[in-house]
Every structure is written in structure tokens, then in C-alpha cells.
Motif scaffolding. Structure first.
Motif, PDB file in Angstrom:
ATOM      1  N   ARG A 239       0.867  -1.172   0.000  1.00 50.71           N
ATOM      2  CA  ARG A 239       0.000   0.000   0.000  1.00 50.71           C
ATOM      3  C   ARG A 239       0.907   1.228   0.000  1.00 50.71           C
ATOM      4  O   ARG A 239       1.803   1.336   0.848  1.00 50.71           O
ATOM      5  N   GLU A 241       1.207   5.276   0.342  1.00 53.29           N
ATOM      6  CA  GLU A 241       0.478   6.426   0.870  1.00 53.29           C
ATOM      7  C   GLU A 241       1.272   7.707   0.641  1.00 53.29           C
ATOM      8  O   GLU A 241       2.489   7.725   0.799  1.00 53.29           O
ATOM      9  N   TYR A 242       0.541   8.775   0.288  1.00 52.12           N
ATOM     10  CA  TYR A 242       1.151  10.067  -0.031  1.00 52.12           C
ATOM     11  C   TYR A 242       0.588  11.116   0.922  1.00 52.12           C
ATOM     12  O   TYR A 242      -0.632  11.276   1.035  1.00 52.12           O
ATOM     13  N   VAL A 258      -3.343  10.701  -0.427  1.00 48.99           N
ATOM     14  CA  VAL A 258      -3.761   9.697  -1.409  1.00 48.99           C
ATOM     15  C   VAL A 258      -3.215   8.342  -0.976  1.00 48.99           C
ATOM     16  O   VAL A 258      -2.085   8.250  -0.483  1.00 48.99           O
ATOM     17  N   VAL A 259      -4.015   7.296  -1.163  1.00 44.81           N
ATOM     18  CA  VAL A 259      -3.591   5.926  -0.888  1.00 44.81           C
ATOM     19  C   VAL A 259      -3.785   5.089  -2.146  1.00 44.81           C
ATOM     20  O   VAL A 259      -4.863   5.098  -2.742  1.00 44.81           O
ATOM     21  N   ARG A 260      -2.711   4.376  -2.545  1.00 39.82           N
ATOM     22  CA  ARG A 260      -2.806   3.449  -3.661  1.00 39.82           C
ATOM     23  C   ARG A 260      -2.568   2.034  -3.126  1.00 39.82           C
ATOM     24  O   ARG A 260      -1.574   1.787  -2.425  1.00 39.82           O
ATOM     25  N   THR A 261      -3.470   1.135  -3.425  1.00 43.46           N
ATOM     26  CA  THR A 261      -3.379  -0.224  -2.902  1.00 43.46           C
ATOM     27  C   THR A 261      -3.049  -1.214  -4.021  1.00 43.46           C
ATOM     28  O   THR A 261      -3.136  -0.896  -5.203  1.00 43.46           O
ATOM     29  N   VAL A 263      -0.180  -2.550  -4.947  1.00 45.28           N
ATOM     30  CA  VAL A 263       1.038  -2.295  -5.725  1.00 45.28           C
ATOM     31  C   VAL A 263       1.964  -3.500  -5.579  1.00 45.28           C
ATOM     32  O   VAL A 263       2.402  -3.822  -4.478  1.00 45.28           O
ATOM     33  N   LEU A 273       4.824   3.618 -11.003  1.00 48.06           N
ATOM     34  CA  LEU A 273       3.449   3.967 -10.700  1.00 48.06           C
ATOM     35  C   LEU A 273       2.944   5.146 -11.511  1.00 48.06           C
ATOM     36  O   LEU A 273       1.797   5.567 -11.332  1.00 48.06           O
ATOM     37  N   THR A 276       0.914  10.423  -9.786  1.00 52.46           N
ATOM     38  CA  THR A 276      -0.173  10.402  -8.809  1.00 52.46           C
ATOM     39  C   THR A 276      -0.605  11.824  -8.519  1.00 52.46           C
ATOM     40  O   THR A 276       0.220  12.659  -8.113  1.00 52.46           O
TER      41      THR A 276
END
Length: 279
Positions: A239, A241-242, A258-261, A263, A273, A276
Motif C-alpha cells: 500500500r 500512501e502520499y 492519497v492511498v494506492r493499494t 502495488v 506507478l 499520482t
């Protein structure tokens, strides 16, 4: 970056690196490389006065186990080596065997240049005496192979402002160096890279992987162009996270976390990625 343990003089080595490749040097030796890389920090420059690099070959506590490596003393601006770039400190032929620790002996001429453009002496309580020591895990040199130790220096956590410091005080007394350094391990050669928009958000970026011991978190910050890269990651699903560290100018859309899951990181590859958006 965030690590799972601390040493008395530095943040402990989580893991011990190495990339192994064939070498045509003396058939009875291995080759040892030591490299330094960095996560961006909120300074114009962070300069380390590195005088000596040593490795320990015997059990902990044995004072006779230290060996000095072939290193020329130099001052190094660690902020020159971010987002996948690294400084080669040592490249030595070396007898095969296990390494237990590595340490850096620092001189008195380390300093930082702050965002205000002023130069401040960087005091190093331990590095000028017993050295900045880092334990190694599974660091084994093999005949006719190259073993590389990557020292991943975290400026944001390593440069600490003295308590009670106020503008107008002696600028020599503002900062202390309490090094937080991760040593990247032999089989950890995956990574994550990308950019953020807008770059002015300057976010901290966390890559988080669930393990049986709990979350394993490694962090960095985007540079002024919005680019970032986190290396030395084990394979797995992360995961990302920004967290923006600045506020959007008046009249512009607010920056957001922002959270990107999901990955996926694969050994020996860097997962890209893309861009973002943070607003």
C-alpha cells in the motif's frame, strides 16, 4: 525512511545488501563495494565529512575484528544521491567470509545548508569517536562474486535540531547528526518509482507491506521535480500512501492525502506507478 530497529549510534540496519555478480579479479577473492544513497530532506545540502570506512569480521564485542577498507577521505553531499542514484565509497578485493558490522568514522567538518541559505555546523556525537556502527545480517562474501552494501541514509530523521534553539543563537549549535541508516539486504532488489502532481506538494511517501511481524514500512519524499524512488524492497504487495507536506496556494485546489493499494513489487524490478495526482 522508517526502520524496524535502532542502534546506539544510528538506526539499525534492517538488512544487509548485496547484489552478486561475477568478477574477473583474483580467483581466490571476492569484491566488496560500499555505496551511499539518500532520501530527500528539507535542506539545500547535507555534507558529511567521511574519514574512514571499516567492517567487522568477528563476533560482536571483539575489538580485533575491525578491518579498514580502501577509502579516500572525502566530504559528501548526501542530497546529491537520491531517487536511485548512489555514491560509490569503496570497491575492494576482499577475502570471502562473513561480515558482522560496518562503521563510518566521521570528521569534524560535516555541515548543512538550510532552506534559509545559511551554513550550520553538524555535530556528530558518536561518529567522530567510536564511529557510526551498523549491524549486518546475512552478509557473506563469496569467491569470484561482487557483494555490495548499500547504506540508505535518511536525512529527514538524521539531522535533528537542538532543543531550545532560537534564531539569533550561534549557528554552530543548531543541528546534531544522529544517523538513521538502513543497510539494504542481499535479496532485496525490488523498488517503486513514480512522480506526484503538483510537485509543490512535496509529499512524504510510505510503502507499506503486511508481514507476520506487523507492517513493514519504508518511506521517502518526492524531490523538487515531483519524482521519487524507493529501492531495496522485498517482493510482495504494498500500500503506497502520499502525505503532502505543504499547503496549496490560495485559489488553487487543496492538496490531499492519497492511498494506492495493490502495488506489486517483484525482485530485481522497479514498479513504475506513473503520476499520482494530489489535488
Amino acid at each position: 525512511m522508517k526502520y524496524s530497529g535502532l542502534l546506539p549510534f544510528a538506526c539499525a540496519a534492517l538488512l544487509g545488501l548485496a547484489g552478486c555478480s561475477k568478477t574477473s579479479e583474483n580467483a581466490d577473492t571476492a569484491k566488496l563495494e560500499v555505496r551511499l544513497t539518500d532520501a530527500p530532506g528539507d535542506f539545500q545540502s547535507v555534507v558529511l565529512d567521511v574519514r574512514q570506512v571499516e567492517v567487522h569480521l568477528k563476533d560482536e564485542g571483539n575489538p580485533d575484528g575491525w578491518k579498514t577498507l580502501g577509502f579516500s577521505p572525502q566530504v559528501i553531499n548526501v542530497l546529491d544521491y537520491v531517487n536511485g542514484r548512489s555514491a560509490l565509497l569503496v570497491s575492494d578485493d576482499f577475502a570471502p567470509g562473513d561480515l558482522k558490522e560496518i562503521r563510518l568514522i566521521l570528521g569534524p567538518n560535516s555541515y548543512v545548508i538550510g532552506r534559509d541559505g545559511q551554513q550550520y555546523d553538524l555535530k556528530t556525537p558518536s561518529g567522530q569517536t567510536s564511529g557510526v556502527k551498523l549491524k549486518l545480517d546475512k552478509a557473506t562474501l563469496k569467491t569470484r562474486e561482487t557483494f555490495q552494501l548499500l547504506l540508505d541514509f535518511d536525512v529527514a530523521k538524521s539531522v535533528v535540531e537542538r532543543g531550545g534553539w532560537k534564531p539569533g543563537n550561534d549557528k554552530k549549535e543548531r543541528y546534531l547528526l544522529k544517523p538513521v541508516i538502513r543497510v539494504v539486504a542481499q535479496d532485496l532488489r525490488g523498488g517503486i518509482s513514480g512522480t506526484v502532481s503538483p510537485a509543490a506538494a512535496r509529499p512524504q511517501i510510505l510503502a507499506i507491506r503486511s508481514t507476520i511481524l506487523g507492517p513493514d514500512t519504508v518511506s521517502t519524499s518526492a524531490d523538487v521535480s515531483g519524482a521519487y524512488q524507493i529501492g531495496g524492497l522485498p517482493s510482495g504487495t504494498y500500500r503506497v500512501e502520499y502525505f503532502p507536506s505543504t499547503t496549496a496556494p490560495t485559489g488553487q485546489a487543496a492538496y490531499r492525502n492519497v492511498v494506492r493499494t495493490g502495488v506489486t513489487v517483484v525482485n530485481d524490478q522497479v514498479t513504475t506507478l506513473g503520476t499520482t495526482s494530489l489535488n
